[in-house]
Enzyme design. Structure first.
Site, short mmCIF file in Angstrom:
data_model
loop_
_atom_site.label_atom_id
_atom_site.label_comp_id
_atom_site.label_asym_id
_atom_site.label_seq_id
_atom_site.Cartn_x
_atom_site.Cartn_y
_atom_site.Cartn_z
N THR A 44 0.63 -1.24 0.09
CA THR A 44 -0.02 -0.02 0.01
C THR A 44 0.81 1.15 0.07
O THR A 44 0.53 2.36 -0.65
CB THR A 44 -0.86 -0.02 1.53
OG1 THR A 44 -1.70 -1.13 1.21
CG2 THR A 44 -1.88 1.28 1.23
N HIS A 47 2.05 1.97 -3.31
CA HIS A 47 1.01 2.73 -4.20
C HIS A 47 1.00 4.11 -3.97
O HIS A 47 0.80 4.90 -4.87
CB HIS A 47 -0.22 1.87 -3.87
CG HIS A 47 -0.74 0.58 -4.34
ND1 HIS A 47 -1.08 0.47 -5.63
CD2 HIS A 47 -0.94 -0.31 -3.71
CE1 HIS A 47 -1.34 -0.82 -5.65
NE2 HIS A 47 -1.25 -1.30 -4.69
#
Length: 346
Positions: A44, A47
């Site tokens: 994450t 990202h």
């Protein structure tokens, strides 16, 4: 506590991040302040660092990101009773409302109003982090900080694999990023008859072997469905754990699962995925389940017990340990897929 601290700040709506000196956070009456001993980079976080479509729609720079860590409590709020200074802790990273229909029925992991530490709030890529006391998990003193910092993502792996029975079953793990690698170890510890790991990266497939995969498949060189057909005598696998988020891999996962099998999806595709619902789900009677977070705090107890018992050894996954100042090197390794888990030390 007054003063400044080092922190990795997502400073702009674009690629990258910066190391900055920022204020040490204040805490309210229900929070604790934690001195971070170790923090790890999650997919994450990548990202957010890359500023892909998902992060563009979700996060609001500038802010401190990061959500996986271990540390020591250095200050507690006036209404905190069950945590003391000196406690060695990690944290459940989902901040839940406690009042939605899901929370009221004990399904905190799918709270309608969930906020995530380091995504929707200030995170832990820093020397200190302030968090609600109700999110704190106390670590055993003998657990090394690098391993303690990756309990949260290990919880994702445990939740995904153990969403239903795997003992004696053939399990496919699609995507051997750090959580997929942990899933290999969890499936093996839970008694899976075979654990077949798929990825495009030989480096990570080698790590999957270390974690106990009985077969590893580079999907660039071998067709996954042909391999599964050979390994299962045409029957397909019982359980698919989808960790890659790639549309082709998701489609293959649904095609390789046996009639009546389970496909559990943790991955986060960045765009809508086209699948054949009629032939690959309905006519096969397949159960498809999305996984988000961890069951609070059931999954944490499972993770803690698996680590303490030695049934899952995550040390092969921790491939790089760097000072916080070298975070760019860590993110570069993650983006290139030339690592397992990267630990940063403030």
């Amino acid at each position: 506590m007054n003063g400044k601290m080092k922190a990795i700040v997502k400073h702009q709506q674009g690629f990258g991040a910066q190391l900055k000196m920022v204020d040490i956070p204040n805490i309210n009456e229900n929070e604790v302040l934690i001195k971070v001993k170790a923090t790890s980079i999650c997919g994450t976080d990548v990202h957010i660092y890359k500023w892909d479509e998902w992060s563009q729609s979700r996060v609001n720079p500038p802010y401190i990101f990061g959500h996986e860590f271990a540390g020591e409590v250095v200050k507690v709020g006036s209404k905190v009773n069950d945590i003391q200074t000196g406690d060695y802790v990690s944290a459940e990273t989902h901040l839940v409302c406690g009042s939605c229909p899901q929370c009221l029925t004990g399904q905190y992991h799918i709270c309608k109003n969930t906020k995530i530490i380091g995504v929707d709030t200030q995170g832990c890529f820093a020397e200190y982090v302030a968090l609600p006391a109700k999110n704190i998990w106390k670590n055993p003193s003998e657990l090394c900080a690098n391993i303690a910092s990756i309990q949260e993502p290990m919880g994702n792996a445990v939740h995904t694999v153990l969403a239903d029975e795997v003992t004696g079953k053939i399990v496919a793990i699609i995507g051997c990023g750090p959580i997929g690698l942990m899933a290999v170890g969890v499936a093996k510890a839970a008694g899976a008859a075979q654990v077949i790991a798929f990825d495009l990266n030989d480096y990570r497939l080698h790590l999957a072997e270390k974690m106990g995969a009985t077969t590893v498949v580079n999907s660039k060189n071998e067709h996954p469905l042909k391999i599964i057909n050979q390994l299962t005598k045409g029957n397909g696998v019982d359980v698919v754990c989808e960790m890659s988020g790639h549309p082709i891999a998701i489609d293959q996962g649904l095609k390789m699962v046996t009639n009546g099998g389970r496909v559990t999806i943790l991955s986060l595709p960045t765009r809508p995925v086209e699948i054949d619902i009629t032939n690959d789900i309905v006519f096969k009677g397949v159960t498809v389940q999305g996984i988000t977070g961890r069951k609070i705090f059931k999954t944490w107890q499972q993770v803690s017990n698996l680590l303490a018992s030695g049934q899952v050894d995550v040390t092969p996954i921790i491939t790089h340990e760097l000072p916080l100042e070298e975070f760019e090197k860590g993110f570069d390794l993650m983006i290139k897929g030339e690592c397992g888990k990267v630990i940063l030390y403030p």
